[in-house]
Design a protein around this motif. Structure first.
Motif, PDB file in Angstrom:
ATOM      1  N   MET A 158       0.848  -1.187   0.000  1.00 54.10           N
ATOM      2  CA  MET A 158       0.000   0.000   0.000  1.00 54.10           C
ATOM      3  C   MET A 158       0.885   1.239   0.000  1.00 54.10           C
ATOM      4  O   MET A 158       1.930   1.256   0.640  1.00 54.10           O
ATOM      5  CB  MET A 158      -0.913   0.008   1.234  1.00 54.10           C
ATOM      6  CG  MET A 158      -2.014   1.066   1.183  1.00 54.10           C
ATOM      7  SD  MET A 158      -3.021   1.162   2.701  1.00 54.10           S
ATOM      8  CE  MET A 158      -3.673  -0.506   2.793  1.00 54.10           C
ATOM      9  N   ARG A 159       0.449   2.252  -0.726  1.00 58.83           N
ATOM     10  CA  ARG A 159       1.203   3.498  -0.789  1.00 58.83           C
ATOM     11  C   ARG A 159       0.260   4.683  -0.632  1.00 58.83           C
ATOM     12  O   ARG A 159      -0.826   4.690  -1.195  1.00 58.83           O
ATOM     13  CB  ARG A 159       1.944   3.605  -2.124  1.00 58.83           C
ATOM     14  CG  ARG A 159       2.785   4.891  -2.257  1.00 58.83           C
ATOM     15  CD  ARG A 159       3.621   4.889  -3.512  1.00 58.83           C
ATOM     16  NE  ARG A 159       2.785   4.988  -4.709  1.00 58.83           N
ATOM     17  CZ  ARG A 159       3.268   5.018  -5.946  1.00 58.83           C
ATOM     18  NH1 ARG A 159       4.573   4.904  -6.152  1.00 58.83           N
ATOM     19  NH2 ARG A 159       2.464   5.117  -6.982  1.00 58.83           N
ATOM     20  N   ILE A 160       0.693   5.681   0.144  1.00 54.60           N
ATOM     21  CA  ILE A 160      -0.062   6.918   0.292  1.00 54.60           C
ATOM     22  C   ILE A 160       0.806   8.075  -0.177  1.00 54.60           C
ATOM     23  O   ILE A 160       1.985   8.159   0.174  1.00 54.60           O
ATOM     24  CB  ILE A 160      -0.536   7.133   1.747  1.00 54.60           C
ATOM     25  CG1 ILE A 160      -1.277   8.477   1.864  1.00 54.60           C
ATOM     26  CG2 ILE A 160       0.601   7.046   2.743  1.00 54.60           C
ATOM     27  CD1 ILE A 160      -1.951   8.692   3.208  1.00 54.60           C
ATOM     28  N   THR A 161       0.219   8.928  -0.990  1.00 55.99           N
ATOM     29  CA  THR A 161       0.872  10.152  -1.443  1.00 55.99           C
ATOM     30  C   THR A 161       0.090  11.330  -0.892  1.00 55.99           C
ATOM     31  O   THR A 161      -1.117  11.444  -1.123  1.00 55.99           O
ATOM     32  CB  THR A 161       0.926  10.231  -2.976  1.00 55.99           C
ATOM     33  OG1 THR A 161       1.659   9.105  -3.483  1.00 55.99           O
ATOM     34  CG2 THR A 161       1.598  11.512  -3.432  1.00 55.99           C
ATOM     35  N   VAL A 162       0.769  12.200  -0.174  1.00 49.15           N
ATOM     36  CA  VAL A 162       0.125  13.381   0.396  1.00 49.15           C
ATOM     37  C   VAL A 162       0.062  14.466  -0.671  1.00 49.15           C
ATOM     38  O   VAL A 162       1.082  14.864  -1.234  1.00 49.15           O
ATOM     39  CB  VAL A 162       0.904  13.886   1.627  1.00 49.15           C
ATOM     40  CG1 VAL A 162       0.291  15.192   2.149  1.00 49.15           C
ATOM     41  CG2 VAL A 162       0.911  12.828   2.728  1.00 49.15           C
ATOM     42  N   LEU A 163      -1.145  14.937  -0.939  1.00 45.42           N
ATOM     43  CA  LEU A 163      -1.335  16.058  -1.860  1.00 45.42           C
ATOM     44  C   LEU A 163      -1.267  17.381  -1.115  1.00 45.42           C
ATOM     45  O   LEU A 163      -0.835  18.390  -1.668  1.00 45.42           O
ATOM     46  CB  LEU A 163      -2.674  15.929  -2.583  1.00 45.42           C
ATOM     47  CG  LEU A 163      -2.912  14.581  -3.292  1.00 45.42           C
ATOM     48  CD1 LEU A 163      -4.311  14.534  -3.873  1.00 45.42           C
ATOM     49  CD2 LEU A 163      -1.869  14.358  -4.375  1.00 45.42           C
ATOM     50  N   GLY A 164      -1.699  17.373   0.128  1.00 50.22           N
ATOM     51  CA  GLY A 164      -1.648  18.566   0.956  1.00 50.22           C
ATOM     52  C   GLY A 164      -2.019  18.230   2.385  1.00 50.22           C
ATOM     53  O   GLY A 164      -2.659  17.203   2.644  1.00 50.22           O
ATOM     54  N   GLY A 165      -1.598  19.098   3.312  1.00 52.22           N
ATOM     55  CA  GLY A 165      -1.875  18.839   4.720  1.00 52.22           C
ATOM     56  C   GLY A 165      -2.201  20.089   5.516  1.00 52.22           C
ATOM     57  O   GLY A 165      -2.129  20.063   6.744  1.00 52.22           O
ATOM     58  N   CYS A 166      -2.570  21.184   4.829  1.00 47.03           N
ATOM     59  CA  CYS A 166      -2.938  22.417   5.537  1.00 47.03           C
ATOM     60  C   CYS A 166      -4.351  22.317   6.092  1.00 47.03           C
ATOM     61  O   CYS A 166      -5.250  21.812   5.416  1.00 47.03           O
ATOM     62  CB  CYS A 166      -2.880  23.619   4.596  1.00 47.03           C
ATOM     63  SG  CYS A 166      -1.268  24.390   4.462  1.00 47.03           S
ATOM     64  N   GLY A 167      -4.558  22.844   7.277  1.00 47.50           N
ATOM     65  CA  GLY A 167      -5.897  22.977   7.805  1.00 47.50           C
ATOM     66  C   GLY A 167      -6.483  24.316   7.421  1.00 47.50           C
ATOM     67  O   GLY A 167      -5.765  25.296   7.233  1.00 47.50           O
ATOM     68  N   ALA A 168      -7.807  24.369   7.257  1.00 47.56           N
ATOM     69  CA  ALA A 168      -8.592  25.593   7.093  1.00 47.56           C
ATOM     70  C   ALA A 168      -8.479  26.217   5.704  1.00 47.56           C
ATOM     71  O   ALA A 168      -9.470  26.429   5.024  1.00 47.56           O
ATOM     72  CB  ALA A 168      -8.250  26.621   8.167  1.00 47.56           C
ATOM     73  N   TRP A 169      -7.281  26.605   5.276  1.00 46.39           N
ATOM     74  CA  TRP A 169      -7.083  27.166   3.933  1.00 46.39           C
ATOM     75  C   TRP A 169      -5.676  26.817   3.471  1.00 46.39           C
ATOM     76  O   TRP A 169      -4.802  26.523   4.284  1.00 46.39           O
ATOM     77  CB  TRP A 169      -7.304  28.686   3.916  1.00 46.39           C
ATOM     78  CG  TRP A 169      -6.244  29.494   4.607  1.00 46.39           C
ATOM     79  CD1 TRP A 169      -5.099  29.996   4.050  1.00 46.39           C
ATOM     80  CD2 TRP A 169      -6.217  29.900   5.983  1.00 46.39           C
ATOM     81  NE1 TRP A 169      -4.366  30.690   4.983  1.00 46.39           N
ATOM     82  CE2 TRP A 169      -5.041  30.652   6.189  1.00 46.39           C
ATOM     83  CE3 TRP A 169      -7.085  29.714   7.065  1.00 46.39           C
ATOM     84  CZ2 TRP A 169      -4.693  31.199   7.424  1.00 46.39           C
ATOM     85  CZ3 TRP A 169      -6.740  30.254   8.300  1.00 46.39           C
ATOM     86  CH2 TRP A 169      -5.559  30.986   8.458  1.00 46.39           C
ATOM     87  N   PRO A 170      -5.426  26.836   2.148  1.00 44.85           N
ATOM     88  CA  PRO A 170      -4.095  26.457   1.655  1.00 44.85           C
ATOM     89  C   PRO A 170      -3.097  27.601   1.797  1.00 44.85           C
ATOM     90  O   PRO A 170      -3.293  28.681   1.229  1.00 44.85           O
ATOM     91  CB  PRO A 170      -4.344  26.112   0.185  1.00 44.85           C
ATOM     92  CG  PRO A 170      -5.565  26.893  -0.187  1.00 44.85           C
ATOM     93  CD  PRO A 170      -6.397  27.018   1.058  1.00 44.85           C
ATOM     94  N   ALA A 171      -2.052  27.386   2.551  1.00 48.76           N
ATOM     95  CA  ALA A 171      -0.979  28.371   2.661  1.00 48.76           C
ATOM     96  C   ALA A 171      -0.237  28.469   1.327  1.00 48.76           C
ATOM     97  O   ALA A 171      -0.398  27.619   0.440  1.00 48.76           O
ATOM     98  CB  ALA A 171      -0.021  27.985   3.782  1.00 48.76           C
TER      99      ALA A 171
END
Length: 246
Positions: A1-14
């Motif tokens: 299994m593989r996971i790729t993170v596309l983003g991890g910001c909360g609330a709004w994209p920095a």
């Protein structure tokens, strides 16, 4: 299994980042979890829109689901529209984002399934178990299992006894950690800190812990230091482009 993170910001994209978004793959099957703000361009850097096999949405806040709209547009308006995309979400969670377009335009692009608490969903090779976890809106904790490996994802959640079961012996726990150590009183029932995430991972025996949904401007080092007070295993922060295979 593989996971790729596309983003991890909360609330709004920095600046230069994206909100929650994770591509999980096993045996050629691709599940997109939480297509939040600015995640679609990141996704398209590695796979085409029509190559996504299913979507899971933990809850209806736009930092977790807004980019479902352009994903469905890319599939519906392309030269060779693929089969309807299975989309699983808590009841009513996607009403707002699906209302952004004329329903007729996107009608053939997806099939919407309600993700009820306690439901078990089969998506290709994945078994998906769900838990209702406390947040400002209905939120589903997700546990994906395939090939003897397990990914547990909290969505956004406050303290809950169910987290121990969700994360039990998971190979990787992807945990909301909006604040490093202390959640403000008004949000304490509905959000978690990195310290909380570390405690959950330790008690559950998770093999790896990835902290996500950090409030914009939070230093990743501060979140890592807080989680390490409770968790001594493999620890990292979700940032765009991070890929973990297990």
């Amino acid at each position: 299994m593989r996971i790729t993170v596309l983003g991890g910001c909360g609330a709004w994209p920095a600046a230069g980042q994206a909100c929650s978004g994770y591509l999980v793959e096993y045996d050629g099957f691709r599940v997109l979890i939480d297509p939040g703000y600015a995640t679609l361009p990141r996704l398209l850097e590695s796979v085409a829109a029509e190559e996504v096999d299913a979507v899971l949405v933990s809850h209806g806040h736009p930092d977790h689901c807004s980019d479902l709209n352009p994903l469905l547009r890319a599939r519906a308006l392309g030269d060779a529209p693929p089969a309807a995309l299975p989309v699983h979400a808590p009841p009513g969670a996607l009403d707002a984002v699906l209302a952004l377009d004329n329903p007729r335009m996107l009608a053939s692009s997806h099939v919407l399934y309600e993700l009820a608490p306690g439901a078990v969903v089969e998506l290709g090779p994945f078994r998906v178990d769900t838990w209702a976890l406390p947040h400002h809106v209905p939120n589903a904790g997700l546990r994906l299992t395939a090939g003897g490996r397990t990914l547990a994802y909290t969505g956004d959640t406050g303290p809950a006894a169910e987290l121990a079961e969700l994360a039990r012996d998971a190979d990787l726990l992807l945990a909301e950690a909006t604040y490093p150590e202390r959640v403000p009183d008004e949000d304490a029932p509905y959000l978690s800190s990195a310290l909380d995430a570390g405690r959950t991972a330790s008690r559950a025996g998770a093999g790896r812990l990835v902290l996500t949904h950090l409030w914009p401007g939070t230093r990743p080092e501060a979140a890592l230091e807080a989680a390490a007070k409770e968790y001594t295993g493999d620890l990292m922060v979700a940032s765009g482009g991070l890929t973990v295979s297990f």
